[in-house]
Design an enzyme around this catalytic site. Structure first.
Site, PDB file in Angstrom:
ATOM      1  CG  HIS A 153      -2.081   0.839   1.279  1.00 17.21           C
ATOM      2  ND1 HIS A 153      -2.419   1.706   0.274  1.00 17.21           N
ATOM      3  CD2 HIS A 153      -3.003   1.069   2.269  1.00 17.21           C
ATOM      4  CE1 HIS A 153      -3.491   2.404   0.634  1.00 17.21           C
ATOM      5  NE2 HIS A 153      -3.851   2.044   1.845  1.00 17.21           N
ATOM      6  CG  HIS A 169      -4.098   0.109  -8.243  1.00 15.86           C
ATOM      7  ND1 HIS A 169      -5.442   0.014  -8.022  1.00 15.86           N
ATOM      8  CD2 HIS A 169      -3.596   0.992  -7.351  1.00 15.86           C
ATOM      9  CE1 HIS A 169      -5.749   0.830  -7.021  1.00 15.86           C
ATOM     10  NE2 HIS A 169      -4.657   1.434  -6.588  1.00 15.86           N
ATOM     11  CG  ASP A 216       2.737   5.561  -4.135  1.00 14.74           C
ATOM     12  OD1 ASP A 216       2.916   6.795  -4.124  1.00 14.74           O
ATOM     13  OD2 ASP A 216       1.849   4.997  -3.498  1.00 14.74           O
TER      14      ASP A 216
HETATM   15  N1  CMC Z   1       5.424  -7.456  -9.694  1.00 20.82           N
HETATM   16  C1  CMC Z   1       5.327  -8.711 -10.222  1.00 20.82           C
HETATM   17  N2  CMC Z   1       4.179  -9.402 -10.287  1.00 20.82           N
HETATM   18  C2  CMC Z   1       3.061  -8.809  -9.838  1.00 20.82           C
HETATM   19  C3  CMC Z   1       3.083  -7.511  -9.284  1.00 20.82           C
HETATM   20  C4  CMC Z   1       4.311  -6.838  -9.226  1.00 20.82           C
HETATM   21  N3  CMC Z   1       4.375  -5.608  -8.707  1.00 20.82           N
HETATM   22  N4  CMC Z   1       1.831  -7.156  -8.896  1.00 20.82           N
HETATM   23  C5  CMC Z   1       1.049  -8.197  -9.219  1.00 20.82           C
HETATM   24  N5  CMC Z   1       1.785  -9.201  -9.768  1.00 20.82           N
HETATM   25  C6  CMC Z   1       1.263 -10.487 -10.309  1.00 20.82           C
HETATM   26  C7  CMC Z   1       0.926 -11.438  -9.188  1.00 20.82           C
HETATM   27  O1  CMC Z   1       2.014 -12.241  -8.854  1.00 20.82           O
HETATM   28  C8  CMC Z   1      -0.218 -12.221  -9.806  1.00 20.82           C
HETATM   29  O2  CMC Z   1       0.329 -13.123 -10.737  1.00 20.82           O
HETATM   30  P1  CMC Z   1      -0.359 -14.579 -10.957  1.00 20.82           P
HETATM   31  O3  CMC Z   1      -1.732 -14.284 -11.472  1.00 20.82           O
HETATM   32  O4  CMC Z   1       0.521 -15.262 -11.938  1.00 20.82           O
HETATM   33  O5  CMC Z   1      -0.379 -15.247  -9.614  1.00 20.82           O
HETATM   34  C9  CMC Z   1      -0.974 -11.175 -10.629  1.00 20.82           C
HETATM   35  O6  CMC Z   1       0.033 -10.198 -10.973  1.00 20.82           O
HETATM   36  C10 CMC Z   1      -2.115 -10.490  -9.866  1.00 20.82           C
HETATM   37  O7  CMC Z   1      -1.591  -9.897  -8.668  1.00 20.82           O
HETATM   38  P2  CMC Z   1      -2.310  -9.902  -7.275  1.00 20.82           P
HETATM   39  O8  CMC Z   1      -1.292  -9.918  -6.196  1.00 20.82           O
HETATM   40  O9  CMC Z   1      -3.360 -10.968  -7.239  1.00 20.82           O
HETATM   41  O10 CMC Z   1      -3.059  -8.502  -7.317  1.00 20.82           O
HETATM   42  P3  CMC Z   1      -3.662  -7.711  -6.093  1.00 20.82           P
HETATM   43  O11 CMC Z   1      -4.778  -6.913  -6.660  1.00 20.82           O
HETATM   44  O12 CMC Z   1      -3.983  -8.618  -4.964  1.00 20.82           O
HETATM   45  O13 CMC Z   1      -2.465  -6.757  -5.621  1.00 20.82           O
HETATM   46  C11 CMC Z   1      -0.973  -4.905  -5.494  1.00 20.82           C
HETATM   47  C12 CMC Z   1      -2.322  -5.431  -6.019  1.00 20.82           C
HETATM   48  C13 CMC Z   1      -0.904  -3.401  -5.746  1.00 20.82           C
HETATM   49  C14 CMC Z   1      -0.879  -5.164  -3.981  1.00 20.82           C
HETATM   50  C15 CMC Z   1       0.184  -5.634  -6.235  1.00 20.82           C
HETATM   51  O14 CMC Z   1       0.121  -5.359  -7.609  1.00 20.82           O
HETATM   52  C16 CMC Z   1       1.570  -5.280  -5.673  1.00 20.82           C
HETATM   53  O15 CMC Z   1       2.026  -5.895  -4.716  1.00 20.82           O
HETATM   54  N6  CMC Z   1       2.261  -4.247  -6.274  1.00 20.82           N
HETATM   55  C17 CMC Z   1       3.508  -3.752  -5.759  1.00 20.82           C
HETATM   56  C18 CMC Z   1       3.274  -2.850  -4.576  1.00 20.82           C
HETATM   57  C19 CMC Z   1       2.741  -1.485  -4.963  1.00 20.82           C
HETATM   58  O16 CMC Z   1       3.262  -0.833  -5.863  1.00 20.82           O
HETATM   59  N7  CMC Z   1       1.702  -1.011  -4.225  1.00 20.82           N
HETATM   60  C20 CMC Z   1       1.170   0.338  -4.394  1.00 20.82           C
HETATM   61  C21 CMC Z   1      -0.236   0.360  -4.900  1.00 20.82           C
HETATM   62  S1  CMC Z   1      -0.693   2.012  -5.467  1.00 20.82           S
HETATM   63  C22 CMC Z   1      -0.665   3.005  -4.046  1.00 20.82           C
HETATM   64  C23 CMC Z   1      -1.760   2.684  -3.114  1.00 20.82           C
HETATM   65  O17 CMC Z   1      -2.946   2.948  -3.470  1.00 20.82           O
HETATM   66  O18 CMC Z   1      -1.485   2.209  -2.017  1.00 20.82           O
END
Ligand code: CMC
Length: 392
Positions: free
Chosen positions: A228, A269, A327
């Site tokens: 986050h 996201h 971010d």
């Molecule tokens: N790098 C590599 N792989 C990723 C990433 C990433 N940053 N984000 C998602 N994935 C992959 C994930 O492994 C999954 O792959 P698979 O379907 O093969 O298992 C797929 O993409 C879907 O990801 P998810 O984890 O199910 O998606 P989510 O909606 O639960 O998580 C997230 C969203 C933002 C937590 C995640 O994308 C992440 O951890 N990003 C990096 C951290 C980040 O930049 N966070 C800031 C968000 S914007 C500011 C805010 O509003 O807080």
């Protein structure tokens, strides 16, 4: 007994009705009270947007002036809070201090607060918006061993904040217009984002009737995580770890490897599956700010651009609709403004306080508000009898 919908991560659960922020994740649309983020970010001031989020309409000139006065007259902290701050070790993370000090406001202002009285609620909301920059800057000063700089209420919100960060008792500080503008824009982009983890935390905490200072402290705790708000600090850590453009492909492979916990920070996201409209705005500003601050050759920016270019053309990221989020860029701008890395998430918290209190006020006014109490799918053992120690 009972059967409940299993929805881990609340992928398909709407927890409330809200009139504050609208997101269309497919189209990449973000509206505050109906106004597109692109217009607000380039035309409005942060307190103007704060008024909009709190009250639902843009203020008329007179309303804005009196709102600004109202907020700025609450910027001081109780002097005893200094003792509390001084209790933290010099190298405490500023987010830890922010969380603690905001929570401790309950002890200073709770007595006069009845959460059932709309007037009291409004004063608490104003106090939080007014005091959080003072607390954030004080946490920073504590971490570098400098005396706290008191707020100046004749300055604008962002200018006052920058001054509290960078002035010393020996030397005053006046931010450049570009620095103030950049901060104003970043704060607007971060002001609200509907039911994200920290806002949902604030609502859940508040649903029990807890006081707003405690609720916002809970929101800060939730924001801190790297998935986050902690992502902006984690992006910079990642860029420093990658170190050189030549290492980018290796890290892209690491991010794709499911056995490796590494993720590309600042990518992906939950809601935006096309692009993050905030990222688009900030990307442009990033260029301008670095240009004006004569920092365009910043190697981290170059590295970030390369990373973005490679990831956006990689099948893994394209298939999963993973785009740079807000971010990915905010840390680079903060860094160019001279804000240290461990303050990035604090900056996010200062801006998001406006969203948190707007949601808390909306919830407290909602006749459908009842305590948030999710259920579970129980997967533990069935009923069994206690065995005395000698028989186990
Ligand atoms: N790098 C590599 N792989 C990723 C990433 C990433 N940053 N984000 C998602 N994935 C992959 C994930 O492994 C999954 O792959 P698979 O379907 O093969 O298992 C797929 O993409 C879907 O990801 P998810 O984890 O199910 O998606 P989510 O909606 O639960 O998580 C997230 C969203 C933002 C937590 C995640 O994308 C992440 O951890 N990003 C990096 C951290 C980040 O930049 N966070 C800031 C968000 S914007 C500011 C805010 O509003 O807080």
């Amino acid at each position: 007994a009972g059967f409940f919908t299993y929805d881990p991560g609340f992928m398909s659960t709407a927890s409330c009705n809200s009139r504050i922020t609208y997101i269309d994740g497919e189209q990449g649309i973000l509206l505050y009270r109906g106004y597109p983020i692109e217009q607000l970010a380039t035309k409005a001031s942060f307190l103007e947007v704060a008024y909009l989020l709190l009250y639902g309409e843009l203020p008329a000139k007179k309303e804005l002036v009196s709102f600004e006065r109202l907020i700025m007259r609450h910027t001081m902290l109780n002097e005893n809070l200094k003792n509390f701050l001084n209790g933290f070790h010099y190298d405490a993370h500023p987010m830890a201090m922010l969380m603690g000090v905001v929570g401790s406001l309950s002890a200073f202002y709770h007595d006069s607060l009845s959460v059932n009285d709309p007037r009291h609620r409004e004063i608490a909301a104003h106090r939080l918006i007014a005091k959080i920059p003072t607390i954030a800057a004080a946490a920073y000063k504590h971490s570098i061993g400098e005396p706290i700089i008191y707020p100046r209420n004749d300055l604008r919100y962002c200018a006052n904040f920058l001054r509290m960060m960078f002035a010393t008792p020996c030397e005053d500080y006046k931010p450049t217009l570009i620095a103030e503008k950049a901060m104003n824009l970043l704060f607007i982009l971060h002001a609200d984002h509907e039911q994200n983890a920290s806002t949902s935390t604030v609502r859940l905490a508040g649903s029990s009737g807890a006081n707003p200072f405690a609720c916002i402290a809970a929101g800060i705790a939730s924001l801190w995580g790297p998935a986050h708000g902690g992502a902006n600090e984690a992006v910079l850590d990642m860029l420093l770890e990658i170190g050189d453009v030549s290492n980018v492909p290796k890290y892209i492979e690491k991010a794709k490897d499911k056995d490796d916990p590494f993720r590309l920070m600042g990518f992906g996201h939950r809601v935006y599956k096309n692009y993050d409209p905030r990222a688009k705005i900030i990307r442009e500003v990033c260029h301008q700010v670095l240009d004006e601050l004569a920092d365009i050759n910043n190697p981290l920016f170059e590295l970030a651009m390369k990373l973005e270019e490679i990831a956006l053309n990689d099948e893994y990221f394209v298939e999963r609709k993973l785009y740079p989020n807000v971010d990915f860029y905010s840390g680079i701008i903060y860094q160019a403004l001279g804000i240290p890395r461990n303050m990035f998430t604090v900056m996010f918290a200062v801006a998001r306080t406006v969203g948190w209190v707007s949601h808390w006020l909306e919830m407290m006014d909602d006749p459908n508000n009842r305590i948030g109490r999710p259920r579970q799918i129980y997967r533990g053992p069935g009923q069994r009898d206690y065995l005395p120690l000698s028989k186990r």
